[in-house]
Design an enzyme around this catalytic site. Structure first.
Site, PDB file in Angstrom:
ATOM      1  N   ASP A 144      -8.513  -9.112   3.633  1.00 39.05           N
ATOM      2  CA  ASP A 144      -8.754  -7.982   4.408  1.00 39.05           C
ATOM      3  C   ASP A 144      -9.566  -7.659   5.369  1.00 39.05           C
ATOM      4  OD1 ASP A 144      -7.101  -6.029   5.387  1.00 39.05           O
ATOM      5  OD2 ASP A 144      -7.628  -3.889   4.423  1.00 39.05           O
ATOM      6  N   GLU A 150       1.056  -1.469   0.350  1.00 40.04           N
ATOM      7  CA  GLU A 150      -0.327   0.085  -0.312  1.00 40.04           C
ATOM      8  C   GLU A 150       0.989   1.336  -0.138  1.00 40.04           C
ATOM      9  OE1 GLU A 150      -2.721  -0.795   3.681  1.00 40.04           O
ATOM     10  OE2 GLU A 150      -4.019  -1.513   1.647  1.00 40.04           O
ATOM     11  N   GLU A 181     -13.600  -2.852  11.198  1.00 42.96           N
ATOM     12  CA  GLU A 181     -13.304  -1.466  10.521  1.00 42.96           C
ATOM     13  C   GLU A 181     -13.947  -2.185   9.904  1.00 42.96           C
ATOM     14  OE1 GLU A 181      -9.240  -2.052   8.374  1.00 42.96           O
ATOM     15  OE2 GLU A 181     -10.135  -1.313   6.603  1.00 42.96           O
TER      16      GLU A 181
HETATM   17  O1  GCW Z   1      -7.304  -2.707   5.104  1.00 45.12           O
HETATM   18  C1  GCW Z   1      -6.280  -1.610   5.919  1.00 45.12           C
HETATM   19  C2  GCW Z   1      -6.578  -0.825   5.787  1.00 45.12           C
HETATM   20  C3  GCW Z   1      -5.856   0.184   6.527  1.00 45.12           C
HETATM   21  C4  GCW Z   1      -4.381  -0.448   6.817  1.00 45.12           C
HETATM   22  C5  GCW Z   1      -4.184  -1.823   6.105  1.00 45.12           C
HETATM   23  C6  GCW Z   1      -3.218  -2.580   6.588  1.00 45.12           C
HETATM   24  C7  GCW Z   1      -2.431   0.664   8.602  1.00 45.12           C
HETATM   25  O2  GCW Z   1      -7.426  -0.411   5.269  1.00 45.12           O
HETATM   26  O3  GCW Z   1      -5.609   1.127   6.690  1.00 45.12           O
HETATM   27  O4  GCW Z   1      -3.132   0.709   7.016  1.00 45.12           O
HETATM   28  O5  GCW Z   1      -5.379  -2.406   5.757  1.00 45.12           O
HETATM   29  O6  GCW Z   1      -3.316  -3.865   7.736  1.00 45.12           O
HETATM   30  O7  GCW Z   1      -1.479  -2.174   6.784  1.00 45.12           O
END
Ligand code: GCW
Length: 724
Positions: A400, A321, A428
């Protein structure tokens, strides 16, 4: 989606009206509470329940004077004082009739005739009542100070839950508890400016405006909560790490947080940016194989240990990311992890290297590309290449933290690497603490899942994920459980009193993943709301049903959470998953829905599992319905085991889920007068809101599926109501 918006607005308006109406006359607060005490309320026991503890010795003998032992003594005095109304006096070693707190190093000198169990492991404890110098004693012992503290919390939990004499007779108490795994950590995703990524409980308890808070009272209280459920490590900052955390001046500040953690046996850790040697270190590179980089990490780590002698280690998110990573120099994740691991090794530190590495610019036109395959593809080739103080931290599912995912195949494929499972306590994708979703049943499905690893590799019949991550089956030196918590300054910690069941449940599972969800929620409810059977029954039932209810109106059949993945991860927005590179695709079109991940015709993801698991998921007939759309693309008219078509199941599931979410309101109302007024009102408001949100979800998803499929609801609820 105009109709969705309209439905949403109406439902939200209804919720507001309902909230207003419910603010009528409620009983006087019996014991008004903010939720800040969470499960450590130590409320006074009824006189009858307190009778069970009449024989509890009246004084404490403390063997040793470490900060953790002193905390243990103080906690015991506080808990017994509040719950039983008795003041425990601090005695001396020769005192009779005492509760003796001390490690195995000190105990034999005092009571040579006592034979502690041989299999007491680090952090485990032994509660034992015995006769000593002709009087009754209660021994709380362990091989480490931390174990003694855990033993004290265990005893206090028993008292708070008023375990009956049959369960706990002070005169015959003999209980040995060992943690299932050495790693029982939480991660906080706190930014240094005080905001928390995916945090729903207010600003950071650690940071404000780029600095460590002056007042760290809450951080100390958090450590107490963590210790009470056996959690021994906490990474305090976001895995999307600010390089500045490693500036010497900042480490000096961070050491104050370690100071407030220390009396509770919670070790501090930091998330770090792999680019740090270049970003803050003055080097022109962060290449993990460059000797100058290795030297930089070594010096930096030495400096940290100089200030924080019990520092636990680092967490690293790299090449993920948008984060910097070893790919910049054509190096591997093992190269990156090991250069830091070697700096930590002399101090006994560990590094958690996250397996959440994937390309978020995938080609969505390509039906063979699949984000779910990424962790395995990146890490399986490196099995055996990581140093023994590296732990690969793997999210429970391959995508995720969706409301339902299969377990990540990577757990089964790192036979020569330490592993930890990363579970998300902060909700989340599961309602953001504004909706009830007790996650322990979901986590247990992942932990209990049998990977059927080849018997030649592991000389055992079953290979559940919990045993793999704990390093038990493959005899790894270290491993275990990491929970992404994200508590904040809100009085309730997570933003909702009921959501705290997830933090409690995570800790209990990390200690003993064989505990049932029923047992865990029974404990939590009694500790949080007291032992009134009506309250215990209602709340445990609601919590235990809540994940399935949330799933049924946000993402049934394994399609993933059909939420706004480009925005808040909360509202319904199934289109946002498609036609972009993030790879959270459900592939819904006019003919059907689901990701074909089969080996035969799909992305081949299923091929990453051991053969027996492959057979389960590859076959449409054998694939469980609740994960059907994760593994297969099917027409809307495909008939499920229930005899329903997929499309009808989606409609029914949403209507049923919304009805059941609404039922939470009446279930909660049955507790009026049985729960303190403050929490009663607060939680009622939340359920009113959730009922409205469930309708928003129901209508949005049903509308979307109807427009795609053109197939109306066989029960006539739909499309009639929404089409006008
Ligand atoms: O799903 C994503 C989240 C991010 C997070 C990432 C991760 C901290 O939306 O906010 O970043 O996973 O786990 O690294």
């Amino acid at each position: 989606m105009k109709s969705t918006q309209r439905a949403k607005t109406l439902a939200r308006a209804a919720a507001i009206v309902a909230v207003f109406l419910c603010a009528t006359v409620l009983p006087h607060p019996a014991n008004a509470e903010t939720g800040a005490d969470a499960w450590l309320r130590y409320s006074p026991l009824s006189p009858q329940a307190a009778k069970n503890y009449e024989r509890l010795p009246p004084q404490i003998v403390l063997l040793g004077d470490s900060p953790v032992l002193k905390t243990a003594q103080q906690e015991l005095i506080q808990g017994v004082g509040q719950m039983l109304g008795r003041t425990l006096h601090v005695g001396i070693a020769s005192s009779r009739n005492a509760i003796v707190l001390g490690t195995l190093t000190e105990l034999p000198a005092l009571i040579p005739e006592l034979h502690p169990p041989q299999d007491l492991r680090p952090d485990g404890y032994w509660l034992k009542s015995t006769k000593f110098r002709g009087s009754e004693c209660l021994i709380i012992t362990a091989s480490t100070d931390r174990g003694v503290l855990y033993g004290v919390f265990a005893l206090l939990s028993k008292i708070a839950r008023a375990e009956s004499l049959a369960d706990i007779d002070i005169a015959t108490l003999d209980e040995l508890q060992n943690p299932y795994a050495p790693i029982r950590w939480v991660n906080q995703w706190d930014n240094l400016d005080g905001r928390i990524e995916r945090g729903y409980g207010g600003p950071s308890i650690f940071f404000v405006d780029g600095n460590v808070r002056a007042d760290l009272t809450r951080a100390g209280q958090y450590a107490r909560l963590l210790a009470s459920i056996g959690i021994n490590g906490c990474a305090i900052n976001n895995v999307n790490a600010a390089p500045g955390v490693l500036e010497d001046s900042f480490i000096a500040q961070v050491s104050r947080i370690a100071d407030v953690f220390r009396p509770w046996g919670v070790q501090l850790s930091l998330a770090v940016d792999l680019g740090s040697p270049k970003l803050i270190g003055g080097l022109d590179t962060f290449d993990p194989l460059d000797p100058r980089v290795a030297e930089w990490w070594r010096k930096k780590v030495d400096e940290i240990y100089r200030r924080i002698p019990d520092f636990a280690g680092f967490v690293v998110k790299a090449d993920s990311e948008g984060r910097l990573g070893p790919s910049t120099y054509g190096r591997t994740h093992a190269d990156a992890a090991n250069v830091i691991a070697r700096a930590l090794k002399p101090h006994g530190g560990v590094i958690f290297y996250r397996a959440f590495v994937y390309n978020h610019h995938l080609d969505w036109h390509d039906l063979k590309s699949d984000r779910a395959k990424a962790a395995y593809e990146n890490f399986h080739p490196l099995d055996g290449a990581f140093d023994d103080n590296v732990i690969v931290q793997i999210k429970n599912g391959p995508i995720d933290f969706q409301v339902r995912e299969p377990v990540s195949p990577l757990f089964a494929r790192l036979g020569r690497t330490n592993e930890a499972i990363e579970l998300q306590i902060t909700q989340e994708y599961t309602g953001q603490q504004r909706q009830l979703c007790f996650l322990v049943p979901m986590w247990k499905e992942a932990l209990d899942f049998d990977m059927h690893i080849d018997a030649n590799i592991a000389d055992v019949n079953t290979t559940p994920v919990k045993a793999l991550v704990a390093g038990r089956i493959l005899h790894r030196p270290v491993g275990g459980f990491v929970g992404v918590t994200n508590v904040g300054m809100d009085a309730t910690w997570l933003g909702s009193p009921l959501a705290m069941a997830n933090l409690y449940g995570f800790g209990r599972l990390a200690w003993d993943p064989n505990l049932t969800a029923e047992k865990i929620i029974d404990e939590w409810t009694r500790l949080t709301f007291g032992n009134d059977p009506l309250v215990v029954k209602a709340i445990t039932t609601m919590q235990l049903n809540s994940w399935h209810i949330y799933e049924s109106y946000t993402g049934p059949l394994g399609a993933g959470t059909l939420t706004n993945i480009l925005g808040n991860h909360y509202d319904p927005s199934p289109e946002s998953s498609e036609e972009n590179g993030w790879g959270q695709w459900h592939r819904a079109d006019h003919a059907g829905i689901g990701m074909d991940r089969t080996i035969a015709t799909g992305t081949g993801f299923i091929g990453q599992y051991p053969p027996a698991v492959q057979q389960l998921y590859e076959s449409l007939a054998r694939s469980p319905d609740n994960l059907l759309l994760f593994f297969h693309h099917v027409p809307y008219t495909y008939v499920l085991r229930s005899g329903k078509t997929v499309v009808q199941h989606i409609y029914d599931s949403h209507y049923d889920g919304a009805d059941r979410a609404r039922d939470f309101i009446s279930q909660w109302k049955s507790l009026e007068g049985h729960v303190d007024n403050e929490r009663y009102r607060d939680i009622l408001t939340r359920f009113e809101y959730q009922a409205a949100e469930a309708i928003v979800w129901r209508d949005a998803i049903c509308d979307w599926i109807y427009k795609l499929s053109g197939i109306p609801d066989s029960k006539g609820r739909f499309p009639t109501r929404l089409s006008h």
